[in-house]
Design an enzyme around this catalytic site. Structure first.
Site, PDB file in Angstrom:
ATOM      1  N   PHE A 112       0.942  -1.391  -0.069  1.00  0.00           N
ATOM      2  CA  PHE A 112      -0.014  -0.016  -0.114  1.00  0.00           C
ATOM      3  C   PHE A 112       0.917   1.162   0.062  1.00  0.00           C
ATOM      4  CE2 PHE A 112      -2.896   3.187   2.112  1.00  0.00           C
ATOM      5  CZ  PHE A 112      -3.939   3.134   0.918  1.00  0.00           C
ATOM      6  N   ASP A 183       2.256  -6.185   7.596  1.00  0.00           N
ATOM      7  CA  ASP A 183       1.120  -5.311   7.339  1.00  0.00           C
ATOM      8  C   ASP A 183      -0.163  -6.126   7.515  1.00  0.00           C
ATOM      9  OD1 ASP A 183      -0.930  -3.544   7.070  1.00  0.00           O
ATOM     10  OD2 ASP A 183       0.280  -2.318   5.963  1.00  0.00           O
ATOM     11  N   TYR A 208     -10.738  -0.577  10.484  1.00  0.00           N
ATOM     12  CA  TYR A 208     -11.767  -0.073   9.931  1.00  0.00           C
ATOM     13  C   TYR A 208     -12.118  -0.837   8.799  1.00  0.00           C
ATOM     14  CZ  TYR A 208      -8.224   2.559   7.473  1.00  0.00           C
ATOM     15  OH  TYR A 208      -7.025   2.826   6.696  1.00  0.00           O
ATOM     16  N   LYS A 209     -11.550  -1.664   8.305  1.00  0.00           N
ATOM     17  CA  LYS A 209     -11.883  -2.770   7.239  1.00  0.00           C
ATOM     18  C   LYS A 209     -12.638  -4.047   7.972  1.00  0.00           C
ATOM     19  CE  LYS A 209      -7.757  -0.982   4.651  1.00  0.00           C
ATOM     20  NZ  LYS A 209      -8.446  -0.544   3.527  1.00  0.00           N
ATOM     21  N   ARG A 355     -12.604  -3.743  -7.007  1.00  0.00           N
ATOM     22  CA  ARG A 355     -12.286  -4.435  -5.911  1.00  0.00           C
ATOM     23  C   ARG A 355     -13.613  -5.008  -5.227  1.00  0.00           C
ATOM     24  NH1 ARG A 355      -8.312  -1.972  -1.503  1.00  0.00           N
ATOM     25  NH2 ARG A 355     -10.107  -0.598  -1.228  1.00  0.00           N
TER      26      ARG A 355
END
Lengths: 396, 396
Positions: A112, A183, A208-209, A355
Site C-alpha cells: 500500500f 502489515d 476499519y476494514k 475490488r
C-alpha cells in the site's frame, strides 16, 4: 460451530449488497448506543474522572487484546491507537534500530503506497543513506539478501488480493538476518493469521476494514513477546511512558507493549471499535476463511460466466488470495460508479481495478448471486457509459 | 459583544463546578446528535460513499480552519489529525530539516513531558548527536544562542499556568537564526493567540481542553504560509500526498498544509470536534480573556482569604498567566480527591500541584464563589485526610 452469518448484528442499508468491507466495514448495530454511552454518561457526566471510572486509560490495551485473539497474538502484545501509517513508521524505526549495520529496507511494489511513503519519510529523517527497495511482489523472496535490515510487507495486496506466504517469507528474512514487519490491513478479520507461529518481530494493521471499527478507527501494532522490553518506540509519547502521570523529565518506556502507545487515545472511536470487536466473540477464523473462499469462488464463477469483458486480476487459486477479488476493466472507474448506483458497492483502485470484498459475517451466497445479477446487467447493457458515472469524485 | 456565558450549550452534571476544562473540556450538548448522525446516517447508510457524500475527506481541513480562527492562523494553514505528540514530532522533524547545520533543540524544563519525550525519540531516531536543552522557563530567553536549531516551547505551562511571551521569544529565536515551534495545548481557546503576527514557523495544539472536542479529539499543526510548499512532513502518509488516490509509487506532498496530514482521519471524533467548534462562532477571544482574568483573579482572592494553607503556584500577575490557576499544597493528591468528592473538579499534577482552569464559556463569578466555599470547607475541616482520598488512581 460459529453461528454465521452475523448479519443481524450489522445495520446495512436496505437492498444494498456491500462488497466493500475490505475498505470500510459496515456499522455494528450496537455502535451508536455505545457511542452515546461514552459521550453522555462517561464524558458528559463523569468528565475527567472517566479516565478512571470508565477505565478509559485501560481501553487501548483491552481492545488490543481483543484484536490479538484474531491474529494469533498473545495477551499484552498489541498496542492500539493512532493510524496505520504511524504504526508502520514506529515498527520500521524500531526494526532499523535492531540492524544498524544494514542499509536496505525491502518491501514490494504492490505494498500500500502509504507504507512506502512512511518509509520514504523515515529514510529522509534518518538521512544516513538508507535505501527502500520495492521489487515486484513475486520477486521479494529472492530479494531478501544479507544487505536487508528490514523486510516490510503487506500480507494481502490491496489491489489484487494476492497473499504473501507469511511463514516462508518470515523464515527467509530471519535466515538473512533481517527483521520482519507484516502489515495486516487486509488480513485481520479476513484470513487466519498466527503471528506467534510466524515468529515475525512486528505486525501492524488497521481496524476499519474487516474489523468494522468505523471511519478512522485506531490502528494496532504487535511486537513479539521477547522484544517487548527492549524495542525502541521511536515515537516516544507520554502514554508509552512507564509512569505517564509522574511527569518525569526523561522518557522511560513502559516494560509492556504499552510502550508503543504515543498520545492521548481517541476514546470515542476506541469504544466503538471495542463494540465492533464484540461481534467476533466466539468466531473461528478458520470458519470465516472457509466461508470467504466459498463466497469468492462463487463470485468468480458467476462474474466470469456473466461478464466476459472483465478480467480476473486476483490469483485464481483461493489459497493465494485474501478475502477479496479484483477484476480489471478499462473503464473500471465509471463501471464501479454504475455498480454502486445499482446497489452493489465495491470500489475502484487506480488504474483499472474493481475490488470486491468478501465478509462472511454479513454476506451469504444469496447476496453474491444477487450482486452478480446486478453486475451482469451493468456490463451487458453498458450502463457504465452513462455520463453521470464519468466524473471523478475527490475520493475514488 | 459576545453572549457569554454559553453555559446552556454544554451538558454539565447538576451541581458540579467544573474547573478542569484545561484538561478535558465538557460535553457540548449537540455532540451526541452529531455523533449519531455520523454513525447512523453517514457510516451506516452511506458506507464508503460517505467520504464523498458527507465530505469526510474535507473534514480535517474544515475543522482546521475553524481552529485557525481562534489562533490567528489564516485559512489553509492548519492541518488536523493524530495526537499532539505526533504533531510535535512532525513539527520538530520538519524544523530540524531547516537548520541542518545546528545540533541543539531548546525547550524548557516546564514543557509538557510528552513534548520532551517526543524530542528524545526523534533525537534517537536521527542519531547524529542532536541535543535537547531544557533550562528553567525563566532562563529560556538567554539560552537562545546561535547553536540552537529549533526553539520548541509550550506557551502556557501545564503545571503553573505561567505564560511565555510569544512575540519576544519568537523574535529572539529568529534573531539567533533558529526555527520557532509553539505548543498551544493550553492556549487555543484560552488566551488570544496571533500566530501570523508572531511569525513563528510552526505551532501545534490539542483540542480536548479549551476547545471541548472530547477525550482523544484530534490535534492540529500550523505552518507559516510561506513555508507550506517546502516543509518536509517527515511523517509522510498518503493523506498528505498530492493525489492520495492515484496510488503513486513515490511520496509527493500536497502543495497545501494538507501535506501535514498522515493517515485516515478519525471521522467520528473530528465530527464531534467540529460541533464543539460551532460554539466558538462569534466569540471574541479578547472577551474570553477579559472574563477569564476576572474569574481567576476572583478565585485567587477567595482562596487566599479562605484557605491559608494553600500557596499560589501561578504568577500573581494575570498578564503572566494563561487561563488556569495552580495552588501548591503538600497533600495535593488527597486534597484534590476530596474537592472532587465535594463537586469541585480540578486536577492534580505531580508532585504537589492542584490545578483549576477558567473557562468563561461555561463558568461565571457565581460558580467561582460557590467553588471557593466548598474548597474552604475541605481545607478548614481537613476533609482531605479521609483515608478514602489517599489511594492513587491509575490516572491522577
Amino acid at each position: 460451530m460459529t453461528d454465521l452469518p452475523k448479519k443481524e448484528l450489522f445495520s446495512l442499508p436496505e437492498g444494498v449488497i456491500y462488497l466493500d468491507g475490505n475498505s470500510l466495514g459496515p456499522l455494528p448495530r450496537k455502535a451508536r448506543a455505545r457511542a452515546a454511552q461514552v459521550i453522555d454518561a462517561e464524558w458528559g457526566q463523569e468528565l475527567i474522572k472517566a479516565w478512571n471510572t470508565a477505565d478509559w486509560i485501560g481501553l487501548p490495551k483491552q481492545v488490543g487484546d481483543r484484536i490479538g485473539g484474531l491474529v494469533g497474538a498473545p495477551e499484552g502484545t498489541i498496542a492500539t491507537g493512532d493510524t496505520l501509517s504511524i504504526k508502520v513508521y514506529q515498527a520500521l524505526a524500531a526494526a532499523l534500530k535492531m540492524r544498524l549495520d544494514r542499509k536496505v529496507i525491502l518491501s514490494d511494489s504492490g505494498n500500500f503506497p502509504s507504507d512506502l511513503y512512511m518509509a520514504e519519510g523515515l529514510i529522509e529523517t534518518i538521512d544516513k543513506g538508507l535505501e527502500l527497495r520495492t521489487p515486484a511482489p513475486e520477486a521479494v523472496l529472492e530479494a531478501i539478501t544479507d544487505e536487508v535490515a528490514v523486510v516490510m510487507l503487506t500480507q494481502v495486496d490491496y489491489r489484487t488480493g494476492r497473499m504473501h506466504d507469511m511463514q516462508a517469507l518470515t523464515r527467509a528474512a530471519h535466515a538473512a538476518g533481517a527483521v520482519m514487519i507484516w502489515d495486516l490491513a487486509h488480513s485481520a478479520g479476513a484470513v487466519p493469521v498466527d503471528l506467534m507461529a510466524s515468529e515475525a518481530e512486528f505486525a501492524v494493521g488497521c481496524t476499519y476494514k474487516y474489523l468494522n471499527g468505523g471511519p478512522g478507527a485506531p490502528a494496532f501494532i504487535y511486537v513479539r513477546p521477547d522484544l517487548i522490553e527492549t524495542v525502541e518506540p521511536a515515537l516516544s509519547g507520554w502514554m508509552g511512558h512507564d509512569a505517564p502521570f509522574a511527569m518525569e523529565r526523561h522518557y522511560r518506556p513502559a516494560m509492556t507493549t504499552e510502550r508503543l502507545r504515543i498520545g492521548t487515545p481517541p476514546i470515542v472511536q476506541l469504544s466503538i471499535l471495542e463494540e465492533a470487536m464484540n461481534i467476533w466473540e466466539g468466531v473461528d477464523m478458520a470458519e470465516i476463511r472457509a466461508a470467504s473462499i466459498e463466497l469468492s469462488e462463487l463470485f468468480i464463477r458467476e462474474i466470469e460466466a456473466r461478464c466476459p469483458d472483465l478480467t480476473l486480476a486476483s490469483p485464481r487459486d483461493p489459497q493465494q488470495r485474501g478475502s477479496q477479488v479484483s477484476f480489471a476493466f478499462d473503464n473500471s472507474y465509471p463501471a464501479m460508479q454504475a455498480l454502486i448506483a445499482h446497489d452493489v458497492i465495491g470500489d475502484f483502485r487506480a488504474p483499472d481495478i474493481m475490488r470486491f470484498g468478501f465478509t462472511p459475517l454479513y454476506l451469504d451466497a444469496d447476496d453474491i448471486r444477487v450482486a452478480a445479477g446486478r453486475i451482469e446487467r451493468v456490463f451487458r447493457d453498458g450502463l457504465w457509459r452513462d455520463p453521470a458515472y464519468q466524473t471523478r469524485s475527490r475520493v475514488t
